[in-house]
Write a protein that holds these residues in place. Structure first.
Motif, PDB file in Angstrom:
ATOM      1  N   TRP A 124       0.819  -1.218   0.000  1.00 37.19           N
ATOM      2  CA  TRP A 124       0.000   0.000   0.000  1.00 37.19           C
ATOM      3  C   TRP A 124       0.859   1.277   0.000  1.00 37.19           C
ATOM      4  N   HIS A 169      -2.026  -6.687   1.364  1.00 39.60           N
ATOM      5  CA  HIS A 169      -3.185  -6.286   2.153  1.00 39.60           C
ATOM      6  C   HIS A 169      -4.428  -6.817   1.447  1.00 39.60           C
ATOM      7  N   TRP A 220      -7.179  -5.121  -0.587  1.00 47.09           N
ATOM      8  CA  TRP A 220      -6.589  -4.180  -1.551  1.00 47.09           C
ATOM      9  C   TRP A 220      -5.763  -4.913  -2.617  1.00 47.09           C
ATOM     10  N   ASN A 280      -1.806  -8.829   5.473  1.00 45.93           N
ATOM     11  CA  ASN A 280      -2.494  -7.898   6.377  1.00 45.93           C
ATOM     12  C   ASN A 280      -3.997  -7.985   6.135  1.00 45.93           C
ATOM     13  N   PHE A 318     -11.830  -3.366   8.680  1.00 46.93           N
ATOM     14  CA  PHE A 318     -12.155  -2.000   9.114  1.00 46.93           C
ATOM     15  C   PHE A 318     -12.827  -1.169   8.026  1.00 46.93           C
ATOM     16  N   LYS A 344      -1.074 -10.612   9.831  1.00 48.90           N
ATOM     17  CA  LYS A 344      -1.036  -9.448  10.721  1.00 48.90           C
ATOM     18  C   LYS A 344      -2.431  -8.893  10.913  1.00 48.90           C
ATOM     19  N   TRP A 389      -4.705  -6.000  12.602  1.00 49.67           N
ATOM     20  CA  TRP A 389      -4.940  -4.731  13.285  1.00 49.67           C
ATOM     21  C   TRP A 389      -6.449  -4.503  13.282  1.00 49.67           C
ATOM     22  N   GLU A 416      -1.344  -6.519  16.284  1.00 50.53           N
ATOM     23  CA  GLU A 416      -0.897  -5.121  16.351  1.00 50.53           C
ATOM     24  C   GLU A 416      -1.798  -4.351  17.311  1.00 50.53           C
ATOM     25  N   LYS A 471      -2.887  -0.345  18.927  1.00 51.59           N
ATOM     26  CA  LYS A 471      -2.879   1.086  18.579  1.00 51.59           C
ATOM     27  C   LYS A 471      -3.670   1.847  19.631  1.00 51.59           C
ATOM     28  N   ASP A 523       3.916  -1.182  16.035  1.00 53.27           N
ATOM     29  CA  ASP A 523       3.889  -0.111  15.047  1.00 53.27           C
ATOM     30  C   ASP A 523       4.398   1.129  15.773  1.00 53.27           C
ATOM     31  N   HIS A 539       2.111   4.049  16.981  1.00 52.14           N
ATOM     32  CA  HIS A 539       0.853   3.760  17.693  1.00 52.14           C
ATOM     33  C   HIS A 539       0.910   3.977  19.205  1.00 52.14           C
ATOM     34  N   ASP A 574       6.054  -2.507  12.579  1.00 49.16           N
ATOM     35  CA  ASP A 574       5.573  -1.640  11.506  1.00 49.16           C
ATOM     36  C   ASP A 574       6.338  -0.338  11.727  1.00 49.16           C
ATOM     37  N   ASP A 633      -0.857   8.838  14.451  1.00 45.91           N
ATOM     38  CA  ASP A 633      -0.395   7.758  13.577  1.00 45.91           C
ATOM     39  C   ASP A 633      -0.086   8.363  12.214  1.00 45.91           C
ATOM     40  N   ASP A 646       5.385   0.468   7.530  1.00 43.42           N
ATOM     41  CA  ASP A 646       3.944   0.724   7.371  1.00 43.42           C
ATOM     42  C   ASP A 646       3.804   2.229   7.214  1.00 43.42           C
ATOM     43  N   TRP A 681      -7.616   3.714   1.349  1.00 40.77           N
ATOM     44  CA  TRP A 681      -8.255   4.684   2.225  1.00 40.77           C
ATOM     45  C   TRP A 681      -9.242   5.526   1.447  1.00 40.77           C
TER      46      TRP A 681
HETATM   47  C1  AOS Z   1      -3.367   1.023  11.205  1.00 36.93           C
HETATM   48  O1  AOS Z   1      -3.267   2.099  11.797  1.00 36.93           O
HETATM   49  C2  AOS Z   1      -2.296   0.059  11.221  1.00 36.93           C
HETATM   50  O2  AOS Z   1      -1.064   0.705  11.293  1.00 36.93           O
HETATM   51  C3  AOS Z   1      -2.239  -1.032  10.151  1.00 36.93           C
HETATM   52  O3  AOS Z   1      -1.078  -1.765  10.376  1.00 36.93           O
HETATM   53  C4  AOS Z   1      -2.079  -0.604   8.742  1.00 36.93           C
HETATM   54  O4  AOS Z   1      -1.787   0.718   8.541  1.00 36.93           O
HETATM   55  C5  AOS Z   1      -3.221  -1.013   7.910  1.00 36.93           C
HETATM   56  O5  AOS Z   1      -3.741  -2.240   8.316  1.00 36.93           O
HETATM   57  C6  AOS Z   1      -2.813  -1.134   6.462  1.00 36.93           C
HETATM   58  O6  AOS Z   1      -2.636  -2.447   6.184  1.00 36.93           O
END
Ligand code: AOS
Ligand code: ZN
Ligand code: ZN
Length: 395
Positions: free
Chosen positions: A28, A72, A75, A99, A103, A144, A146, A186, A188, A221, A224, A248, A256, A293, A393
């Motif tokens: 990404w 990811h 994506w 990843n 979300f 991974k 998050w 992960e 945060k 990360d 975070h 990360d 962040d 990251d 995003w």
């Molecule tokens: C989000 O804030 C986390 O840092 C994630 O690790 C990451 O940015 C997101 O999952 C992109 O894969």
């Protein structure tokens, strides 16, 4: 101190240490990204997972230190992941960490695996299990996770019930892993939830990983944490407990920020790498994944990623220059100033000439960024790629 760094024995130690350092770049990071206010499109950005991998391969060819790329899902969704892995091999890189993304769906407004609605929890867990299927096809070792899960208002949901739901989801996912696969959790502090976050800190991640078993590890990360958090303490603690699975890497000024690692606070990066070197954790046998990251919203992406790899190499080289014997002696004798001076001498050494020399010895250009600009790759992708894609995003 430059003279110390260039002494053959010292240079050899740095060279051996750096040869172990492998930095994974994020798919990404090559794509368009932005803030909640605006995604800025850049010319030449990838239109497909294959083009992201091709860009990652360029970073590896020029630095010799970035042999894998993290994907990811969704994506980087494709029909044939084994074919994608074969494509990566042809390009000279491997597919790395998978990843997960629970979300970016309307269903996840109140959370994913901790959502009060069992239907939404099932959907989220099914995605995590699908990611393990993908790992089987790509040969990836790490999943991974998050979670953006949390609440915005006191009373919105039960903090404790959400921990129960999280535990159930992690258990089901962990139990699906193959023998050589790992779950990397992960944490945060906040964002997008602002009142409670379900995995807000290393302690929570550590406790869940301990409960899960040996193949569950924590991801740090670097962006975070609350301002002023001593991240190197967390590194030392998790390493000692055998629970540090991944980094990360990125830089932050405020929250962040996902800026280039080593840009905001190179001294912090050095202190983190000092703990890594002291813990013998550069050795790939320890299994720590050193990932970036980052988002490059206003700077050109490929040179920014090359710069980031170089920043990690510079911090690592400085950490490798720390005179461990002198440090131990000063610590034993309680000589606070001498101990601190050992660290500062290493940090204040200009390692760039040494790194340039080591690159030349490995057949690389001593200046990877200049080599990138000379290569014509940027001009080529700007010409060839029309309609570059957003990383995810705001999609
Ligand atoms: C989000 O804030 C986390 O840092 C994630 O690790 C990451 O940015 C997101 O999952 C992109 O894969
Ligand atoms: Zn991250
Ligand atoms: Zn982040």
């Amino acid at each position: 101190m430059t003279s110390t760094a260039s002494r053959p024995a010292v240079a050899d130690g740095v060279k051996q240490g750096l040869a172990q350092l492998r930095i994974e770049t994020p798919s990404w990071g090559y794509a368009n990204s932005g803030t909640r206010f605006k995604v800025f499109a850049q010319p030449g950005v990838p239109r497909s997972p294959e083009e992201k991998i091709a860009d990652a391969a360029v970073v590896h060819r020029l630095t010799g230190a970035a042999p894998s790329v993290a994907l990811h899902i969704p994506w980087d969704r494709v029909d044939d992941y084994a074919a994608l892995a074969a494509y990566a091999t042809d390009q000279g890189v491997a597919l790395g960490t998978i990843n997960a993304n629970v979300f970016q769906d309307d269903d996840y407004k109140l959370g994913s695996v901790t959502n009060p609605d069992p239907r939404v929890r099932r959907k989220a867990i099914d995605h995590l299990l699908e990611c393990v299927d993908i790992m089987d096809a790509t040969g990836s070792r790490d999943l991974k996770l998050w979670f953006s899960d949390g609440t915005n208002y006191p009373g919105q949901d039960s903090i404790r019930a959400r921990q129960d739901r999280l535990t159930e989801a992690l258990r089901e996912t962990y139990d699906r892993l193959g023998e050589s696969q790992r779950l990397i959790l992960e944490y945060k502090l906040f964002e997008p939830a602002f009142y409670t976050t379900d995995v807000p800190d290393w302690g929570t991640a550590f406790a869940h990983c301990l409960e899960l078993g040996p193949r569950a590890q924590v991801c740090i990360d670097t962006g975070h944490h609350a301002p002023g958090t001593n991240i190197e303490f967390i590194v030392a603690f998790l390493l000692r407990a055998g629970k540090l699975g991944a980094f990360d890497f990125n830089s932050r000024f405020y929250a962040d920020d996902d800026l280039m690692v080593g840009a905001a606070d190179p001294f912090q990066l050095f202190r983190i790498l000092h703990e890594i070197v002291q813990g013998g954790a550069l050795d790939p046998a320890l299994g720590i994944a050193y990932m970036l990251d980052q988002c490059h919203n206003i700077e050109t992406k490929i040179p920014a990623i090359i710069r980031s790899v170089m920043n990690v190499q510079e911090a690592t080289a400085k950490a490798l220059l720390v005179d461990a014997d002198a440090l131990a002696a000063a610590q034993r004798s309680g000589d606070v100033l001498a101990a601190n001076a050992v660290l500062m001498d290493a940090y204040n050494t200009d390692v760039r000439p040494l790194l340039a020399q080591l690159r030349e010895e490995s057949g690389l250009d001593p200046d990877p960024i200049a080599a990138y600009h000379r290569s014509g790759y940027q001009q080529q992708i700007e010409r060839d790629r029309v309609g570059g894609r957003q990383a995810g995003w705001g999609a």
